[in-house]
Motif scaffolding. Sequence first.
Motif, PDB file in Angstrom:
ATOM      1  N   PRO A 207      44.370  32.581  29.698  1.00  0.00           N
ATOM      2  CA  PRO A 207      44.308  31.993  30.909  1.00  0.00           C
ATOM      3  C   PRO A 207      45.519  31.333  31.875  1.00  0.00           C
ATOM      4  O   PRO A 207      46.005  31.476  32.634  1.00  0.00           O
ATOM      5  CB  PRO A 207      42.633  31.433  31.567  1.00  0.00           C
TER       6      PRO A 207
ATOM      7  N   ALA B 280      40.150  35.359  41.810  1.00  0.00           N
ATOM      8  CA  ALA B 280      41.042  35.610  41.135  1.00  0.00           C
ATOM      9  C   ALA B 280      41.346  33.804  40.492  1.00  0.00           C
ATOM     10  O   ALA B 280      41.101  33.134  39.240  1.00  0.00           O
ATOM     11  CB  ALA B 280      42.151  36.427  40.376  1.00  0.00           C
ATOM     12  N   GLU B 281      41.807  33.560  41.018  1.00  0.00           N
ATOM     13  CA  GLU B 281      42.203  32.074  40.747  1.00  0.00           C
ATOM     14  C   GLU B 281      41.008  30.919  40.042  1.00  0.00           C
ATOM     15  O   GLU B 281      41.199  29.994  39.900  1.00  0.00           O
ATOM     16  CB  GLU B 281      43.028  30.978  42.732  1.00  0.00           C
TER      17      GLU B 281
ATOM     18  N   ARG C 236      38.263  32.253  39.255  1.00  0.00           N
ATOM     19  CA  ARG C 236      38.011  32.435  38.169  1.00  0.00           C
ATOM     20  C   ARG C 236      39.257  31.404  36.943  1.00  0.00           C
ATOM     21  O   ARG C 236      38.405  30.837  35.561  1.00  0.00           O
ATOM     22  CB  ARG C 236      37.873  33.704  37.906  1.00  0.00           C
ATOM     23  N   ASN C 237      40.383  31.188  37.226  1.00  0.00           N
ATOM     24  CA  ASN C 237      41.117  30.956  35.847  1.00  0.00           C
ATOM     25  C   ASN C 237      41.123  29.317  36.253  1.00  0.00           C
ATOM     26  O   ASN C 237      40.852  28.949  35.541  1.00  0.00           O
ATOM     27  CB  ASN C 237      42.389  31.543  37.113  1.00  0.00           C
TER      28      ASN C 237
ATOM     29  N   ARG D 277      42.373  40.856  31.701  1.00  0.00           N
ATOM     30  CA  ARG D 277      43.091  39.435  32.031  1.00  0.00           C
ATOM     31  C   ARG D 277      42.079  39.586  33.276  1.00  0.00           C
ATOM     32  O   ARG D 277      42.538  38.395  33.583  1.00  0.00           O
ATOM     33  CB  ARG D 277      44.298  40.167  32.110  1.00  0.00           C
ATOM     34  N   MET D 278      42.079  40.465  34.202  1.00  0.00           N
ATOM     35  CA  MET D 278      41.159  40.104  35.472  1.00  0.00           C
ATOM     36  C   MET D 278      40.131  38.861  35.665  1.00  0.00           C
ATOM     37  O   MET D 278      40.401  37.907  35.949  1.00  0.00           O
ATOM     38  CB  MET D 278      41.161  40.929  36.237  1.00  0.00           C
ATOM     39  N   ALA D 279      39.369  38.846  34.102  1.00  0.00           N
ATOM     40  CA  ALA D 279      38.080  37.999  33.871  1.00  0.00           C
ATOM     41  C   ALA D 279      38.829  36.596  33.836  1.00  0.00           C
ATOM     42  O   ALA D 279      38.310  35.591  34.950  1.00  0.00           O
ATOM     43  CB  ALA D 279      37.171  38.319  32.813  1.00  0.00           C
ATOM     44  N   VAL D 280      39.919  36.591  33.259  1.00  0.00           N
ATOM     45  CA  VAL D 280      41.349  35.550  33.430  1.00  0.00           C
ATOM     46  C   VAL D 280      41.669  34.438  34.141  1.00  0.00           C
ATOM     47  O   VAL D 280      42.468  33.879  34.140  1.00  0.00           O
ATOM     48  CB  VAL D 280      41.663  35.360  31.725  1.00  0.00           C
ATOM     49  N   GLY D 281      41.881  34.965  35.198  1.00  0.00           N
ATOM     50  CA  GLY D 281      41.979  34.880  36.134  1.00  0.00           C
ATOM     51  C   GLY D 281      43.945  35.760  36.705  1.00  0.00           C
ATOM     52  O   GLY D 281      44.352  35.232  37.254  1.00  0.00           O
ATOM     53  N   ALA D 282      43.919  36.600  35.957  1.00  0.00           N
ATOM     54  CA  ALA D 282      44.968  37.358  36.742  1.00  0.00           C
ATOM     55  C   ALA D 282      44.674  38.725  37.975  1.00  0.00           C
ATOM     56  O   ALA D 282      43.662  38.971  38.317  1.00  0.00           O
ATOM     57  CB  ALA D 282      45.418  38.742  35.879  1.00  0.00           C
ATOM     58  N   LYS D 283      46.061  38.059  38.759  1.00  0.00           N
ATOM     59  CA  LYS D 283      45.705  38.315  39.970  1.00  0.00           C
ATOM     60  C   LYS D 283      46.290  39.911  39.928  1.00  0.00           C
ATOM     61  O   LYS D 283      46.909  39.997  39.148  1.00  0.00           O
ATOM     62  CB  LYS D 283      46.423  37.151  41.106  1.00  0.00           C
TER      63      LYS D 283
END
Lengths: 231, 409
Positions: A108, A79-80, A82-83, B320-326
Motif C-alpha cells: 500500500p 482507490a486513494e 482505500r489506500n 493491487r487495486m484493493a490496497v490503493g493502486a490507481k
Amino acid sequence: MLIETRDLRKIYQVGDTVVVALDGVNVAVEKGEFLGVMGPSGSGKSTFMNVVGCLDQPTSGQYLFEGRDVSRLDPDTLAEIRNRKIGFVFQGFNLLPRATAQENVALPLLYSRVPAKERAERAMAALKAVGLEGREHHRPTQLSGGQQQRVAIARALVNDAAIIFADEPTGNLDTRASREIMELFVRLNEEKGITVIVVTHDPDTASFSKRIIRFLDGRIVADDRNGGQGA
Amino acid sequence: MNGLVSTFRIAVEALWVNKMRSFLTMLGIIIGVGAVIAMLAVGEGASRKISQQISTLGSNLLIVLPGSVTSGGIRMGSGTQMTLNMADAEAIEKECPAVEAVSPILNGVAQVVYGNANWSTGVYGAGVSILTIRDLALTSGRPFTEQDIRSAAKVCLIGQTVADNLFGDMDPTGQIVRIKKVPFTVIGLLEPKGQSLMGQDQDDVVYIPITTAQKRIFGTHFAGMVRSIMVKAKSADDLPAAESQVNALLRQRHRIGPKGEADFSVRNLTQMLQVAEQSTKVMTLLLGAIASVSLLVGGIGIMNIMLVSVTERTREIGIRMAVGAKIRDIRFQFLVEALTLSFFGGMIGVMAGVTASWVITALAGWATVITPLSIGLAVGFSGLVGIFFGYYPAYKASLLNPIEALRHE
C-alpha cells in the motif's frame, strides 16, 4: 461517525434477472467499534462490505465515510481512500505469491509514494505488531495459513488505516489459528482503537465482536450489541 | 518518481517468472531490430562505396569525348575521329565561367622500361592542372609546371602500381624510364587511389605533358589533336551550367547549327555516380522498411503475451487495486513491462544486428557500415512498438473491476 449509510441500494443485472443485493441499508458505525456482519450466502453481506469498503459504488442511496459522501466518487478517488484509510483482510489471504512478506506488507505504501527506505521500515514495524518478526523475507508459500493471514493484517495496518474490513478471515484456517487471528483483531481494536468489521457466517468468529448485524435478502434484520467477548 | 524503480523491478520479476515465454516474445523484437540494423548497414555500406568512387574519380568532373562524324553519308562510330584539339581545351578554360580547370588528354598504351624491368601501362598526356581535376595528390616529387608543358619536357608522374612493378621498394623520383624508347625523368609518385567502380586499377597509370605526348609518343596526323578533354566545374552546383557552356562553346567552335548533330559529347560522370548513389539510398530505405515489418510483427507478439499476462494476473491486479493502486498505477506497471520486453529485445537486437553485419562482411564480402543513426532508429522504433502494443493490454488491465479481479481464480 465513521460510517453512515442512508437507504443504500445495490442492484445487479445478471442476464435477464435483476439481483437486488442491497435493498435499503441504513447503518451507522462509530470509530473504535468491533462489528460482526453475519448472514447466509447471498444475503448481501459481501456486497455491503464491498460498498462500505469503497471497492464498489452503490446503485442508489448515500454513503458517508468520515462524514464525506463517497457514494459517487470516481475509481481513482476511491482507490486513494482505500489506500489511506482502509485495510482489507480476505479469506484467501490475497498476498502476492512472488513477493516476500515485507514486500507484501509494503505494497500500500508503494501507491502512496512513500520512499523505499521508509516503506521497508514501516513494513517491518507492521510485521512486528502482528508477531512476525524474523519472517520478513519469507514468501507466502513458506508461511502457514495463520502466518499468511497475519501478513495480510500487517498489510492492512501499514498505512495506519482507520478501519479494517475482514471478509471471512478465518475461513481457511484451523480452530487454533482462527482464534489467534481473532484475538489479534481484538487487540488491535482495543489497543490502537482501530475499527474492525468482520464479515462471517461463522458464529464463533462473530462472537469476538461487540456488535453484530445480520443480513437477509439485502436488508439488515438484526442489530445486536452483545457488549463483550463470547466464545 | 520513487515508484519507478519498484515498478521496473516488479516488471523484471514478472518477466523472469516466465523466462522462456519472455525470451520468445523478445525474440520477435530482437530479430526485428537486428534485421533493421543489418539491412541499413548493408545499404549504407554500398552507398559509402559509391561516394568513395565519386571522390576518387575527381569531383565535379566533365569529360568531353569526340562524337560520331558523318563522312560521305557514312556515320562513323563515336570516337573514331579526333574532333577535339588543344584550341578547344584552351577556349573552354578561357570562355566558360563555370569551369575551374581544363586538361586536354591524349592517351594510349605503351611499354615503360626501367633497367631490365618493363611494364605495359596507360600513358596519359595531360595539362598542368590534371592533378587538381582528378583530385590526385603526390606521395613524393613535384607536379607538372607550365614550363614542362610549354617545352614538351620529357618528365612523367607515375602511379603506385607502375612504381611497384618497375622500382619495387625504391623511390622512383629522379629516375629515368623509357617510354617508346624516349627517356623520361620521373618527377613524382602519385598517391594510391585504388580500384575504380568498374574494377579498373587507377594506380596503373603514367602522366606526361600533353605536348610531349603529341610530339614524341602518340604522334597524330593533325597537330594539336586530343583524345578527350577533362573539365572541372567550380562546384557541384555549377556542373549543369558548365555542361551547357561547354556544349554551346564547342558547337559554335565546330560550326554546328542548332539542329546539327554534335561531333563531340559531354559526359557528366559525377552525375552518373550520383544517380547510382541515389538508387542505393532508395534500396537502403526499402530494405529498412521490409525489416521494420518484422519489428512490427514482434510488437504484435508483445501485445499477445501482455494480454495473456493480464489475464493470468487478474488476481494480482485486484490485490493491487484493493490496497490503493490507481488506474494509472496499473496501466503504468503493464506498460513498463511491455517496454522492458521491447527495450531488452532492442538492446540484444542491436548486438544481433552488429554481429549480422559483421558476418555479412566476412562471408559475402559486402561493405557494411553501422551508423549511430541506424542504431538510434532501430531502438527508438522498437520503443515505440513497445508503447503502442503494450498500451492496449495495460489499458485493459487498468479497467478491471477490483471485486471481480479479486474473485478471479
